[in-house]
Design an enzyme around this catalytic site. Structure first.
Site, PDB file in Angstrom:
ATOM      1  N   GLU A 121      -0.313  10.891   7.371  1.00 24.65           N
ATOM      2  CA  GLU A 121      -0.260  11.235   6.246  1.00 24.65           C
ATOM      3  C   GLU A 121      -0.837  10.255   4.242  1.00 24.65           C
ATOM      4  O   GLU A 121      -1.999  10.040   5.174  1.00 24.65           O
ATOM      5  CB  GLU A 121       1.440  10.532   5.360  1.00 24.65           C
ATOM      6  CG  GLU A 121       2.190  10.648   6.558  1.00 24.65           C
ATOM      7  CD  GLU A 121       3.975  10.318   5.916  1.00 24.65           C
ATOM      8  OE1 GLU A 121       4.062   9.150   6.325  1.00 24.65           O
ATOM      9  OE2 GLU A 121       4.564  11.220   6.584  1.00 24.65           O
ATOM     10  N   HIS A 148       7.268  10.227  -5.526  1.00 22.25           N
ATOM     11  CA  HIS A 148       7.443  11.494  -5.030  1.00 22.25           C
ATOM     12  C   HIS A 148       6.385  12.409  -5.267  1.00 22.25           C
ATOM     13  O   HIS A 148       7.545  13.153  -6.542  1.00 22.25           O
ATOM     14  CB  HIS A 148       8.064  11.172  -4.049  1.00 22.25           C
ATOM     15  CG  HIS A 148       7.480  12.138  -2.349  1.00 22.25           C
ATOM     16  ND1 HIS A 148       7.039  13.500  -2.168  1.00 22.25           N
ATOM     17  CD2 HIS A 148       7.530  11.323  -0.989  1.00 22.25           C
ATOM     18  CE1 HIS A 148       6.605  13.530  -1.177  1.00 22.25           C
ATOM     19  NE2 HIS A 148       7.351  12.515  -0.403  1.00 22.25           N
ATOM     20  N   ARG A 172       0.406   8.675  -3.293  1.00 20.64           N
ATOM     21  CA  ARG A 172       1.026   9.617  -4.345  1.00 20.64           C
ATOM     22  C   ARG A 172       0.969   9.586  -5.536  1.00 20.64           C
ATOM     23  O   ARG A 172       1.351  10.211  -5.867  1.00 20.64           O
ATOM     24  CB  ARG A 172       2.175   9.126  -3.978  1.00 20.64           C
ATOM     25  CG  ARG A 172       2.841   9.285  -1.650  1.00 20.64           C
ATOM     26  CD  ARG A 172       3.567   8.792  -2.088  1.00 20.64           C
ATOM     27  NE  ARG A 172       4.150   9.240  -0.943  1.00 20.64           N
ATOM     28  CZ  ARG A 172       4.943   8.662   0.455  1.00 20.64           C
ATOM     29  NH1 ARG A 172       6.097   8.318  -0.461  1.00 20.64           N
ATOM     30  NH2 ARG A 172       5.352   9.404   1.181  1.00 20.64           N
ATOM     31  N   HIS A 193      10.873   8.204  -5.952  1.00 21.72           N
ATOM     32  CA  HIS A 193      10.832   8.299  -4.551  1.00 21.72           C
ATOM     33  C   HIS A 193      11.327   6.380  -3.715  1.00 21.72           C
ATOM     34  O   HIS A 193      12.134   6.079  -2.925  1.00 21.72           O
ATOM     35  CB  HIS A 193      10.227   8.555  -4.070  1.00 21.72           C
ATOM     36  CG  HIS A 193       9.800   8.912  -2.576  1.00 21.72           C
ATOM     37  ND1 HIS A 193      11.232   9.241  -1.807  1.00 21.72           N
ATOM     38  CD2 HIS A 193       8.980   8.875  -1.838  1.00 21.72           C
ATOM     39  CE1 HIS A 193      10.555   8.984  -1.087  1.00 21.72           C
ATOM     40  NE2 HIS A 193      10.072   8.691  -0.202  1.00 21.72           N
ATOM     41  N   ARG A 236       3.046   2.118  -2.550  1.00 25.29           N
ATOM     42  CA  ARG A 236       2.772   2.135  -0.759  1.00 25.29           C
ATOM     43  C   ARG A 236       1.766   2.921  -0.237  1.00 25.29           C
ATOM     44  O   ARG A 236       2.399   4.168  -1.031  1.00 25.29           O
ATOM     45  CB  ARG A 236       4.358   1.970  -1.056  1.00 25.29           C
ATOM     46  CG  ARG A 236       5.091   2.285   0.414  1.00 25.29           C
ATOM     47  CD  ARG A 236       5.494   2.805   1.068  1.00 25.29           C
ATOM     48  NE  ARG A 236       6.698   4.306   0.713  1.00 25.29           N
ATOM     49  CZ  ARG A 236       7.652   4.931   1.055  1.00 25.29           C
ATOM     50  NH1 ARG A 236       7.786   4.493   2.482  1.00 25.29           N
ATOM     51  NH2 ARG A 236       7.830   6.458   0.245  1.00 25.29           N
TER      52      ARG A 236
HETATM   53  C1  LIG Z   1      14.014  10.834   1.087  1.00 22.01           C
HETATM   54  C2  LIG Z   1      13.640  10.030   1.416  1.00 22.01           C
HETATM   55  C3  LIG Z   1      11.907  10.116   2.795  1.00 22.01           C
HETATM   56  C4  LIG Z   1      11.254   8.636   2.925  1.00 22.01           C
HETATM   57  N1  LIG Z   1      10.500   8.575   3.470  1.00 22.01           N
HETATM   58  C5  LIG Z   1      10.188   7.940   4.545  1.00 22.01           C
HETATM   59  C6  LIG Z   1       9.513   8.168   5.263  1.00 22.01           C
HETATM   60  O1  LIG Z   1       9.038   9.160   6.267  1.00 22.01           O
HETATM   61  N2  LIG Z   1       8.549   6.584   5.968  1.00 22.01           N
HETATM   62  C7  LIG Z   1       8.952   5.348   5.483  1.00 22.01           C
HETATM   63  O2  LIG Z   1       8.715   4.096   5.734  1.00 22.01           O
HETATM   64  N3  LIG Z   1       9.734   5.241   4.607  1.00 22.01           N
HETATM   65  C8  LIG Z   1      10.238   6.670   4.149  1.00 22.01           C
HETATM   66  N4  LIG Z   1      11.005   6.608   2.680  1.00 22.01           N
HETATM   67  C9  LIG Z   1      11.934   5.019   3.038  1.00 22.01           C
HETATM   68  C10 LIG Z   1      12.742   4.879   3.719  1.00 22.01           C
HETATM   69  O3  LIG Z   1      13.363   5.278   4.142  1.00 22.01           O
HETATM   70  C11 LIG Z   1      12.929   3.484   2.494  1.00 22.01           C
HETATM   71  O4  LIG Z   1      13.033   2.577   2.000  1.00 22.01           O
HETATM   72  C12 LIG Z   1      14.084   2.281   3.750  1.00 22.01           C
HETATM   73  O5  LIG Z   1      14.837   3.025   4.772  1.00 22.01           O
HETATM   74  C13 LIG Z   1      14.578   1.513   2.813  1.00 22.01           C
HETATM   75  O6  LIG Z   1      16.095   0.719   4.024  1.00 22.01           O
HETATM   76  P1  LIG Z   1      16.408  -0.059   3.413  1.00 22.01           P
HETATM   77  O7  LIG Z   1      17.172  -0.303   4.688  1.00 22.01           O
HETATM   78  O8  LIG Z   1      16.098  -1.356   3.115  1.00 22.01           O
HETATM   79  O9  LIG Z   1      17.720   0.664   2.620  1.00 22.01           O
HETATM   80  P2  LIG Z   1      18.680   1.791   3.148  1.00 22.01           P
HETATM   81  O10 LIG Z   1      18.187   2.475   3.879  1.00 22.01           O
HETATM   82  O11 LIG Z   1      18.617   1.987   1.742  1.00 22.01           O
HETATM   83  O12 LIG Z   1      19.808   1.202   3.095  1.00 22.01           O
HETATM   84  C14 LIG Z   1      20.849   0.772   2.031  1.00 22.01           C
HETATM   85  C15 LIG Z   1      22.484   0.090   2.465  1.00 22.01           C
HETATM   86  O13 LIG Z   1      23.037  -0.635   1.265  1.00 22.01           O
HETATM   87  C16 LIG Z   1      24.173  -0.664   1.279  1.00 22.01           C
HETATM   88  N5  LIG Z   1      24.198  -0.716  -0.483  1.00 22.01           N
HETATM   89  C17 LIG Z   1      23.753  -0.593  -1.296  1.00 22.01           C
HETATM   90  N6  LIG Z   1      24.045  -1.110  -2.497  1.00 22.01           N
HETATM   91  C18 LIG Z   1      25.516  -1.309  -1.774  1.00 22.01           C
HETATM   92  C19 LIG Z   1      26.554  -2.501  -2.126  1.00 22.01           C
HETATM   93  N7  LIG Z   1      26.993  -2.769  -3.674  1.00 22.01           N
HETATM   94  N8  LIG Z   1      28.114  -2.642  -1.782  1.00 22.01           N
HETATM   95  C20 LIG Z   1      27.676  -2.660   0.125  1.00 22.01           C
HETATM   96  N9  LIG Z   1      26.998  -1.864   0.705  1.00 22.01           N
HETATM   97  C21 LIG Z   1      25.963  -1.356  -0.436  1.00 22.01           C
HETATM   98  C22 LIG Z   1      24.213   1.115   1.326  1.00 22.01           C
HETATM   99  O14 LIG Z   1      25.209   1.355   1.742  1.00 22.01           O
HETATM  100  C23 LIG Z   1      22.997   1.302   2.740  1.00 22.01           C
HETATM  101  O15 LIG Z   1      23.450   1.867   3.805  1.00 22.01           O
HETATM  102  C24 LIG Z   1      12.141   7.267   2.681  1.00 22.01           C
HETATM  103  C25 LIG Z   1      12.168   7.316   1.576  1.00 22.01           C
HETATM  104  C26 LIG Z   1      13.657   8.545   1.469  1.00 22.01           C
HETATM  105  C27 LIG Z   1      14.599   8.622   0.300  1.00 22.01           C
END
Ligand SMILES: Cc1cc2nc3c(=O)[nH]c(=O)nc-3n(C[C@H](O)[C@H](O)[C@H](O)COP(=O)(O)OP(=O)(O)OC[C@H]3O[C@@H](n4cnc5c(N)ncnc54)[C@H](O)[C@@H]3O)c2cc1C
Length: 512
Positions: free
Chosen positions: A126, A242, A290, A351, A386
């Site tokens: 990528e 993005h 990006r 993004h 990033r």
């Molecule tokens: C469309 C898309 C494609 C992506 N592609 C990639 C990729 O190919 N490779 C890569 O490395 N990264 C990618 N990313 C980024 C990556 O997915 C995220 O940065 C990462 O998954 C974030 O994980 P996390 O566990 O920090 O949060 P998240 O997976 O966003 O989880 C957040 C959690 O917090 C909970 N939460 C939030 N607020 C509250 C609240 N007030 N009370 C209770 N629960 C709450 C939500 O319910 C959820 O369960 C992508 C992101 C997107 C949106």
């Protein structure tokens, strides 16, 4: 600054107590939970169900060194270049050196990474990577496959309890640091939860902007609560836009993402005349970092007066595209775009948040007992921008490190006395919260997007502070109030940081 979103009228009807509480059931939260000692009782809260998170949506994959011709030092260099020199080098070393070990753990857990015809891990490339090191699962469903596997394993563990559809509101603290938190269920019933170890894994902040790849739950509630509780922030001006959200004539609450790997597999950016416009702007052209691609597209849209540009991947056979990018292929087809025959209309969208709650190498924040992991944290890994697909790796490495720190430091320190502080009641606040959210999003999209100006930022700051003041002066127990408050508090932090950093660097671009 308001210390608590709740006010004195809130009378919790329930109480619970856990050794460790994790807010967020994305990859960071789940992997942290799985790395906790089985002797620790842990509760994982999620705002909605497990399939609604940034993690679930992640398409492209996980960047990690697994190939014999690759080296963590090369991954380190690519990350530092993408971060425009603002990365914390110790954090990047931790990421690239320890990442392979966490991927090996995922493989042992049976995360179904895609294999090539020789039965080896299939690695793609990528933007910004000089080696093929992106692992993927289910073609372009890497996040979903990973979450499903981790959640299944966690559900088998006796020490992990899942409580979804529960809204985390506030962090409680006393003289010893974190003493608990306040949550509420869908019926608005409040609960105090006692714990000395709170791990915020609440993900992104996409709803700050009009158009984002993040789902509706991404209102940055963890970040806002941490700000209220006195945690330090870092890098809030660094937001990744993005370059290629799927353009749609209608406004959508979540923009569908056309993953970078489509360009990695040879997709070319073209304008409506079918001309490539990234050549000559960067040595990697369509695969430049990006922010450079996002600004290239933004400027091309400005130059041509068009609302979008296109990705052309029509040189690939349809069968191949349907196999390699099933999610993208099918979603586009649903909208009448056959990516094997038609150009895909795209435009920049919000993004990813590089900055966030400042942590050390063990995900510890400035507040004792409060940890932050994943997208809501700023470990220092991303600097000003990033490197693609480094974020899921960051969730894994630092999610595990938070768990290791808790395992090592845990002592069942009972929280003493009354958990809830004595608070006064604020006047009832009745307003159209949906319209207010749209206003916040409009202010941020108009003034704090791909290209920023001093004047725009100052206007945005004035208006956003008024919104914070208005929300802080009253109270409403509706979740929409909490979410708007989160968005407004975060927006102020983003604008202030954007104003403070006068130079353009990484994803932060100042025209004046
Ligand atoms: C469309 C898309 C494609 C992506 N592609 C990639 C990729 O190919 N490779 C890569 O490395 N990264 C990618 N990313 C980024 C990556 O997915 C995220 O940065 C990462 O998954 C974030 O994980 P996390 O566990 O920090 O949060 P998240 O997976 O966003 O989880 C957040 C959690 O917090 C909970 N939460 C939030 N607020 C509250 C609240 N007030 N009370 C209770 N629960 C709450 C939500 O319910 C959820 O369960 C992508 C992101 C997107 C949106």
């Amino acid at each position: 600054m308001l210390r608590y979103a709740i006010d004195g009228s809130v009378k919790p009807e329930r109480h619970s107590n856990y050794d460790v509480v994790i807010v967020g059931a994305g990859i960071a939260g789940l992997y942290c939970a799985l790395n906790l000692s089985p002797s620790l009782q842990c509760c994982v809260f999620a705002k909605e169900t497990i399939d609604i998170s940034n993690s679930w949506l992640a398409q492209g994959g996980i960047a990690v060194v697994t190939a014999p011709d690759d080296d963590p030092e090369l991954h380190f260099k690519d990350t530092i270049v993408a971060g425009a020199g603002l990365c914390d080098e110790a954090a990047v070393h931790t990421l690239v050196d320890e990442g392979p070990r966490d991927i090996a753990a995922l493989i042992r857990m049976n995360v179904p990474f895609d294999l090539n015809e020789y039965g080896e891990l299939d690695r793609t490339r990528e933007g910004g990577h000089h080696k093929n090191r992106i692992l993927h699962a289910g073609g372009d469903a890497t996040g979903r496959e990973t979450v499903k596997t981790l959640a299944y394993i966690a559900s088998q563990r006796d020490n992990i309890i899942f409580r979804d559809n529960t809204f985390f509101v506030d962090i409680l603290t006393d003289e010893n640091g974190v003493s608990g938190l306040i949550v509420k269920d869908d019926d608005g019933v409040y609960e105090t939860v006692a714990t000395r170890h709170l791990v915020l894994c609440t993900g992104g902040i996409g709803q700050v902007f009009e158009s984002s790849t993040n789902p509706a739950v991404a209102t940055g509630d963890g970040l806002a609560a941490a700000i209220r509780a006195g945690a330090e922030l870092r890098g809030m001006e660094f937001i990744q836009f993005h370059p290629t959200g799927l353009w749609s004539p209608d406004r959508e609450s979540r923009a569908f993402l056309i993953s970078e790997s489509v360009r990695g597999e040879g997709g070319l950016l073209k304008n409506a005349q079918g001309e490539r416009f990234m050549v000559g702007k960067h040595e990697l052209a369509e695969l430049a970092p990006r922010d450079i691609v996002a600004r290239g597209i933004y400027n091309e849209m400005k130059r041509t007066g068009e609302s979008h540009v296109y990705i052309d991947i029509t040189h690939e056979p349809e069968e191949e595209l349907a196999h390699r990018f099933p999610t993208i292929y099918n979603e586009c087809l649903r909208r009448g775009i056959n990516i094997a025959k038609d150009f895909i209309p795209v435009c920049p969208v919000h993004h990813y948040m590089m900055g966030g709650i400042k942590t050390d190498l063990y995900a510890r924040t400035a507040v004792k007992g409060l940890y932050a992991c994943g997208e809501t944290a700023s470990t220092g890994v991303h600097g000003a921008n990033r490197l693609a697909s480094n974020s899921m790796l960051e969730c894994l490495v630092f999610g595990r490190r938070a768990a290791e720190d808790i395992n090592a430091a845990f002592s069942p320190a009972a929280t003493s006395g009354e958990l809830l502080p004595a608070l006064t009641a604020r006047p009832a606040l009745e307003t159209d919260f949906k319209a207010l959210r749209a206003r916040i999003q409009h202010i941020m999209s108009a003034n704090c997007f791909v290209i920023r100006t001093k004047e725009g930022l100052e206007t945005a700051l004035r208006e956003m502070r008024q919104i914070v003041d208005m929300l802080s002066a009253g109270f409403n127990s509706d979740k929409a109030y909490d979410e708007d408050l989160s968005l407004a508090i975060i927006s102020v932090a983003i604008i202030e940081s954007s104003l403070a950093r006068r130079e353009s660097i990484g994803a932060h671009y100042r025209e004046s």
